[in-house]
Design a protein around this motif. Structure first.
Motif, PDB file in Angstrom:
ATOM      1  N   ARG A  76      28.704 -78.857 -15.853  1.00  0.00           N
ATOM      2  CA  ARG A  76      27.851 -77.773 -15.367  1.00  0.00           C
ATOM      3  C   ARG A  76      27.121 -77.108 -16.533  1.00  0.00           C
ATOM      4  NH1 ARG A  76      31.755 -74.605 -13.508  1.00  0.00           N
ATOM      5  NH2 ARG A  76      31.784 -73.307 -15.361  1.00  0.00           N
ATOM      6  N   ILE A  77      25.870 -76.740 -16.307  1.00  0.00           N
ATOM      7  CA  ILE A  77      25.079 -76.000 -17.290  1.00  0.00           C
ATOM      8  C   ILE A  77      25.611 -74.574 -17.362  1.00  0.00           C
ATOM      9  CG2 ILE A  77      22.782 -75.118 -17.870  1.00  0.00           C
ATOM     10  CD1 ILE A  77      21.631 -77.576 -16.362  1.00  0.00           C
ATOM     11  N   ASP A  78      26.018 -74.164 -18.556  1.00  0.00           N
ATOM     12  CA  ASP A  78      26.492 -72.800 -18.769  1.00  0.00           C
ATOM     13  C   ASP A  78      25.300 -71.856 -18.917  1.00  0.00           C
ATOM     14  OD1 ASP A  78      29.179 -73.496 -18.672  1.00  0.00           O
ATOM     15  OD2 ASP A  78      29.387 -73.653 -20.852  1.00  0.00           O
ATOM     16  N   PRO A  79      25.499 -70.550 -18.619  1.00  0.00           N
ATOM     17  CA  PRO A  79      24.401 -69.577 -18.780  1.00  0.00           C
ATOM     18  C   PRO A  79      23.827 -69.622 -20.197  1.00  0.00           C
ATOM     19  CG  PRO A  79      26.257 -68.565 -17.638  1.00  0.00           C
ATOM     20  CD  PRO A  79      26.724 -69.928 -18.106  1.00  0.00           C
ATOM     21  N   GLY A  80      22.499 -69.654 -20.278  1.00  0.00           N
ATOM     22  CA  GLY A  80      21.800 -69.677 -21.560  1.00  0.00           C
ATOM     23  C   GLY A  80      21.725 -71.044 -22.219  1.00  0.00           C
ATOM     24  N   GLU A  81      22.261 -72.060 -21.559  1.00  0.00           N
ATOM     25  CA  GLU A  81      22.313 -73.407 -22.132  1.00  0.00           C
ATOM     26  C   GLU A  81      21.212 -74.276 -21.503  1.00  0.00           C
ATOM     27  OE1 GLU A  81      26.280 -75.819 -23.258  1.00  0.00           O
ATOM     28  OE2 GLU A  81      25.932 -75.691 -21.102  1.00  0.00           O
ATOM     29  N   THR A  82      20.605 -75.138 -22.303  1.00  0.00           N
ATOM     30  CA  THR A  82      19.629 -76.091 -21.771  1.00  0.00           C
ATOM     31  C   THR A  82      20.382 -77.318 -21.235  1.00  0.00           C
ATOM     32  OG1 THR A  82      19.366 -77.335 -23.824  1.00  0.00           O
ATOM     33  CG2 THR A  82      17.926 -75.379 -23.511  1.00  0.00           C
ATOM     34  N   PRO A  83      19.754 -78.112 -20.378  1.00  0.00           N
ATOM     35  CA  PRO A  83      20.404 -79.339 -19.911  1.00  0.00           C
ATOM     36  C   PRO A  83      20.797 -80.265 -21.062  1.00  0.00           C
ATOM     37  CG  PRO A  83      18.579 -78.820 -18.468  1.00  0.00           C
ATOM     38  CD  PRO A  83      18.499 -77.857 -19.630  1.00  0.00           C
ATOM     39  N   PHE A  84      19.960 -80.371 -22.084  1.00  0.00           N
ATOM     40  CA  PHE A  84      20.298 -81.206 -23.233  1.00  0.00           C
ATOM     41  C   PHE A  84      21.553 -80.691 -23.938  1.00  0.00           C
ATOM     42  CE2 PHE A  84      20.043 -81.918 -27.848  1.00  0.00           C
ATOM     43  CZ  PHE A  84      20.256 -83.286 -27.859  1.00  0.00           C
ATOM     44  N   GLU A  85      21.618 -79.383 -24.157  1.00  0.00           N
ATOM     45  CA  GLU A  85      22.798 -78.798 -24.797  1.00  0.00           C
ATOM     46  C   GLU A  85      24.058 -79.069 -23.968  1.00  0.00           C
ATOM     47  OE1 GLU A  85      20.626 -75.066 -27.115  1.00  0.00           O
ATOM     48  OE2 GLU A  85      21.278 -74.814 -25.025  1.00  0.00           O
ATOM     49  N   THR A  86      23.920 -79.022 -22.656  1.00  0.00           N
ATOM     50  CA  THR A  86      25.060 -79.317 -21.774  1.00  0.00           C
ATOM     51  C   THR A  86      25.494 -80.757 -21.931  1.00  0.00           C
ATOM     52  OG1 THR A  86      24.337 -77.655 -20.167  1.00  0.00           O
ATOM     53  CG2 THR A  86      25.849 -79.359 -19.375  1.00  0.00           C
ATOM     54  N   ALA A  87      24.550 -81.684 -21.923  1.00  0.00           N
ATOM     55  CA  ALA A  87      24.890 -83.104 -22.064  1.00  0.00           C
ATOM     56  C   ALA A  87      25.602 -83.346 -23.392  1.00  0.00           C
ATOM     57  CB  ALA A  87      23.634 -83.964 -21.965  1.00  0.00           C
ATOM     58  N   ARG A  88      25.095 -82.778 -24.454  1.00  0.00           N
ATOM     59  CA  ARG A  88      25.703 -82.954 -25.784  1.00  0.00           C
ATOM     60  C   ARG A  88      27.109 -82.346 -25.828  1.00  0.00           C
ATOM     61  NH1 ARG A  88      22.147 -82.591 -30.910  1.00  0.00           N
ATOM     62  NH2 ARG A  88      23.050 -84.525 -31.614  1.00  0.00           N
ATOM     63  N   ARG A  89      27.269 -81.140 -25.269  1.00  0.00           N
ATOM     64  CA  ARG A  89      28.572 -80.473 -25.252  1.00  0.00           C
ATOM     65  C   ARG A  89      29.586 -81.269 -24.434  1.00  0.00           C
ATOM     66  NH1 ARG A  89      30.418 -77.562 -21.320  1.00  0.00           N
ATOM     67  NH2 ARG A  89      28.378 -76.929 -20.508  1.00  0.00           N
ATOM     68  N   GLU A  90      29.180 -81.713 -23.263  1.00  0.00           N
ATOM     69  CA  GLU A  90      30.107 -82.445 -22.389  1.00  0.00           C
ATOM     70  C   GLU A  90      30.486 -83.797 -22.982  1.00  0.00           C
ATOM     71  OE1 GLU A  90      31.783 -81.504 -19.743  1.00  0.00           O
ATOM     72  OE2 GLU A  90      30.871 -79.531 -19.541  1.00  0.00           O
ATOM     73  N   LEU A  91      29.548 -84.463 -23.641  1.00  0.00           N
ATOM     74  CA  LEU A  91      29.860 -85.735 -24.291  1.00  0.00           C
ATOM     75  C   LEU A  91      30.939 -85.523 -25.359  1.00  0.00           C
ATOM     76  CD1 LEU A  91      29.220 -88.773 -24.502  1.00  0.00           C
ATOM     77  CD2 LEU A  91      27.462 -88.169 -26.183  1.00  0.00           C
ATOM     78  N   ALA A  92      30.816 -84.444 -26.111  1.00  0.00           N
ATOM     79  CA  ALA A  92      31.819 -84.138 -27.145  1.00  0.00           C
ATOM     80  C   ALA A  92      33.154 -83.758 -26.519  1.00  0.00           C
ATOM     81  CB  ALA A  92      31.317 -83.018 -28.047  1.00  0.00           C
ATOM     82  N   GLU A  93      33.141 -82.848 -25.552  1.00  0.00           N
ATOM     83  CA  GLU A  93      34.390 -82.359 -24.963  1.00  0.00           C
ATOM     84  C   GLU A  93      35.149 -83.454 -24.216  1.00  0.00           C
ATOM     85  OE1 GLU A  93      32.859 -77.770 -24.161  1.00  0.00           O
ATOM     86  OE2 GLU A  93      33.377 -79.033 -22.452  1.00  0.00           O
ATOM     87  N   GLU A  94      34.437 -84.197 -23.369  1.00  0.00           N
ATOM     88  CA  GLU A  94      35.110 -85.144 -22.477  1.00  0.00           C
ATOM     89  C   GLU A  94      35.339 -86.520 -23.092  1.00  0.00           C
ATOM     90  OE1 GLU A  94      33.912 -83.301 -18.154  1.00  0.00           O
ATOM     91  OE2 GLU A  94      32.895 -85.135 -18.760  1.00  0.00           O
ATOM     92  N   ALA A  95      34.422 -86.961 -23.950  1.00  0.00           N
ATOM     93  CA  ALA A  95      34.523 -88.316 -24.502  1.00  0.00           C
ATOM     94  C   ALA A  95      34.792 -88.336 -26.003  1.00  0.00           C
ATOM     95  CB  ALA A  95      33.247 -89.096 -24.204  1.00  0.00           C
ATOM     96  N   GLY A  96      34.723 -87.190 -26.651  1.00  0.00           N
ATOM     97  CA  GLY A  96      34.947 -87.153 -28.094  1.00  0.00           C
ATOM     98  C   GLY A  96      33.830 -87.819 -28.874  1.00  0.00           C
TER      99      GLY A  96
END
Length: 188
Positions: A76-96
């Motif tokens: 999910r896109i967090d408040p103040g976050e762009t879709p790209f930032e979300t994709a990058r964050r989730e890739l790091a958190e979930e897949a390392g």
């Protein structure tokens, strides 16, 4: 003719992830309809492809989905976050993983009859490892499969998650088109 206009809206539920409302809408043809609308901030997903043409897929437990599903790293896109930032964050958190090369694969509507969620899709390459950071309540296994096998799983019904299906199909088409363009270039 208008594109549809909300004449009346009543909030039914406000939650941590979604809000539910009952809306009376004027349709483009002038008719009126009462709709139950689930509002969601949207999400982003990454098709992470390594230099051996393997894709990172998550085997994740999803209670609402009836058990274990194969999915792309997404969230999910967090408040103040762009879709790209979300994709990058989730890739790091979930897949390392992090990626040096990102290609926008467009977006999709997950269920536009009732749901406002839009999911943005990215192809991530030039991968580098990061520490996993799964959230409480996430049960995730990280797997690597040849992209061709993942596409076969899309076709045979092994993969049923819509964002994963669309992300893998778009990534496969993008790679195929890029390869064909290189093959046609006489300078290669």
């Amino acid at each position: 003719m208008s594109e549809g206009q909300i004449l009346k809206g009543d909030s039914i539920y406000q939650g941590r992830v979604i809000d539910l409302s009952l809306e009376t809408v004027e349709l483009p043809n002038g008719g009126h309809v009462e709709l139950e609308i689930v509002r969601h901030p949207g999400g982003a997903a990454a098709v992470a492809l390594d230099d051996q043409d393997r894709v990172c897929l998550l085997r994740q437990f999803r209670h609402a989905g009836g058990g274990w599903l194969w999915e792309l790293p997404a969230g999910r896109i967090d408040p103040g976050e762009t879709p790209f930032e979300t994709a990058r964050r989730e890739l790091a958190e979930e897949a390392g993983l992090d990626a040096a090369d990102w290609t926008d694969l467009g977006f999709m509507h997950s269920s536009p009859g009732i749901f406002t969620e839009v999911i943005h899709l990215w192809l991530a390459r030039g991968l580098d490892s990061r520490p996993l950071a799964h959230e409480d309540g996430e049960v995730i296994e990280v797997h690597w499969l040849p992209l061709s096998q993942a596409l076969d799983w899309c076709n045979d019904g092994t993969i049923t998650d819509s964002k994963t299906l669309i992300g893998l199909y778009r990534a496969g088409a993008y790679i195929k088109n890029a390869f064909e363009m290189l093959s046609e270039d006489p300078g290669c």
